[in-house]
Motif scaffolding. Structure first.
Motif, mmCIF file in Angstrom:
data_model
loop_
_atom_site.group_PDB
_atom_site.id
_atom_site.type_symbol
_atom_site.label_atom_id
_atom_site.label_comp_id
_atom_site.label_asym_id
_atom_site.label_seq_id
_atom_site.Cartn_x
_atom_site.Cartn_y
_atom_site.Cartn_z
ATOM 1 N N SER A 199 39.673 37.240 31.693
ATOM 2 C CA SER A 199 39.395 37.652 33.073
ATOM 3 C C SER A 199 40.159 36.843 34.119
ATOM 4 C CB SER A 199 37.894 37.607 33.375
ATOM 5 O OG SER A 199 37.203 38.535 32.569
ATOM 6 N N PRO B 253 38.252 33.301 36.503
ATOM 7 C CA PRO B 253 37.108 34.168 36.799
ATOM 8 C C PRO B 253 35.906 33.418 37.345
ATOM 9 C CG PRO B 253 37.210 33.751 34.460
ATOM 10 C CD PRO B 253 38.406 33.070 35.054
ATOM 11 N N GLU C 98 32.934 33.100 39.882
ATOM 12 C CA GLU C 98 32.130 34.011 40.700
ATOM 13 C C GLU C 98 32.332 33.713 42.186
ATOM 14 O OE1 GLU C 98 29.307 37.201 41.072
ATOM 15 O OE2 GLU C 98 30.534 36.441 39.405
ATOM 16 N N GLY C 99 32.636 34.770 42.937
ATOM 17 C CA GLY C 99 32.849 34.624 44.366
ATOM 18 C C GLY C 99 34.276 34.294 44.770
ATOM 19 N N ARG C 100 35.160 34.036 43.804
ATOM 20 C CA ARG C 100 36.571 33.725 44.126
ATOM 21 C C ARG C 100 37.182 34.898 44.864
ATOM 22 N NH1 ARG C 100 41.198 32.170 45.490
ATOM 23 N NH2 ARG C 100 42.626 31.049 44.106
ATOM 24 N N ARG D 108 36.013 38.260 42.848
ATOM 25 C CA ARG D 108 35.386 38.166 41.533
ATOM 26 C C ARG D 108 33.867 38.177 41.692
ATOM 27 N NH1 ARG D 108 36.193 39.104 36.136
ATOM 28 N NH2 ARG D 108 34.630 37.927 34.951
ATOM 29 N N ARG D 109 33.210 39.185 41.145
ATOM 30 C CA ARG D 109 31.751 39.243 41.157
ATOM 31 C C ARG D 109 31.265 40.175 40.055
ATOM 32 N NH1 ARG D 109 29.980 43.927 43.724
ATOM 33 N NH2 ARG D 109 31.505 44.935 45.089
ATOM 34 N N GLU D 110 30.108 39.900 39.539
ATOM 35 C CA GLU D 110 29.462 40.729 38.524
ATOM 36 C C GLU D 110 30.388 40.997 37.333
ATOM 37 O OE1 GLU D 110 28.240 44.199 40.624
ATOM 38 O OE2 GLU D 110 26.743 43.138 41.831
ATOM 39 N N SER D 111 31.088 39.936 36.911
ATOM 40 C CA SER D 111 31.949 39.980 35.713
ATOM 41 C C SER D 111 33.160 40.896 35.861
ATOM 42 C CB SER D 111 31.123 40.422 34.485
ATOM 43 O OG SER D 111 30.057 39.535 34.259
ATOM 44 N N TRP E 131 36.804 41.840 38.559
ATOM 45 C CA TRP E 131 37.602 41.674 39.772
ATOM 46 C C TRP E 131 37.555 43.003 40.527
ATOM 47 C CZ3 TRP E 131 39.443 37.305 41.793
ATOM 48 C CH2 TRP E 131 39.579 36.186 40.949
#
Length: 250
Positions: free
Chosen positions: A16, A31, A33-35, A66-69, A71
């Motif tokens: 990811s 990956p 989260e929030g990036r 990047r959120r919820e696994s 992009w």
């Protein structure tokens, strides 16, 4: 000259991981989260510049988040973003999740110019095919082209490089007119276009590529020979979307 492209793959990375590439910038992000990766025309306001010389591209045209696994890409600009298979992402629409692997995106600019943003998201195996440790490594066979041949074939096959849904080659007349505009002193003509394309087809046919000769495809021929030629050049990564920069002077 062959240009860098993510279409040829990326080095192994954590699952990811996203790599984003434009003519003037490149960024890699894990990956987290929030990036968030911002892209657009104003280099001082974004993480990845695209279309810096074109005022129709917004200063901050879009986001990768990047959120919820996944992009996700969203459009924060004024013009739509074109994705493969003729999909469009319009300003204000809900973000779209991106698949693993290679995704080219285009922003339409001034005078029908399109600005390319390439993305590559590594899969669970790090972006590489399934492990075959003992297999002989195979690389795409990239066909040698002269600078004039490359320019001609990019013009002829620009709809393929733009990832149109049902691309067809430009006509010889259209290609000759565009080439004459790109290189006014180079004496481009319909005959020169025809002969140069025919020379490339014959050369690749002699090297084993099928479907480039009239007797191999049957009647009516139509655009079949040039369609087969362009698909071979793109599938072999001889031509890649960054080659569209050859048209930037239009």
């Amino acid at each position: 000259m062959t240009r860098e492209s993510l279409a040829r793959g990326v080095p192994p990375a954590a699952a990811s991981t996203v790599v984003a590439l434009t003519v003037t910038g490149r960024i890699t992000a894990g990956p987290v989260e929030g990036r968030t990766i911002r892209f657009g025309r104003n280099r001082t306001e974004v993480d990845l510049p695209v279309g810096e010389t074109d005022p129709r591209v917004s200063r901050r045209h879009g986001l990768l988040v990047r959120r919820e696994s996944h992009w996700w890409v969203s459009n924060t600009g004024r013009l739509p973003i074109r994705l493969p298979k003729a999909n469009w992402l319009f300003p204000g629409e809900e973000p779209i999740p991106l698949p693993t692997g290679y995704t080219p995106m285009f922003i339409r600019g001034s005078r029908d110019r399109e600005h390319l943003l390439e993305l590559y998201i590594s899969g669970e195996d790090g972006g590489q095919p399934a492990a075959r440790y003992d297999a002989v490594t195979h690389q795409p066979r990239q066909w040698p082209l002269t600078p004039d041949e490359r320019l001609l074939l990019v013009v002829l096959g620009q709809r393929y490089l733009f990832h149109d849904a049902n691309p067809q080659p430009l006509s010889r007349q259209q290609a000759a007119l565009m080439l004459a505009e790109l290189q006014p002193e180079a004496n481009w003509s319909v005959k020169r276009v025809e002969h140069m394309v025919s020379d490339v087809r014959v050369r690749l046919s002699a090297a084993g590529v099928h479907g480039l000769l009239r007797e191999e495809v049957g009647e009516p021929v139509g655009n079949t020979l040039n369609d087969n030629l362009l698909r071979e050049l793109i599938l072999s990564t001889t031509l890649v979307p960054p080659d569209l920069s050859l048209l930037d002077s239009l």
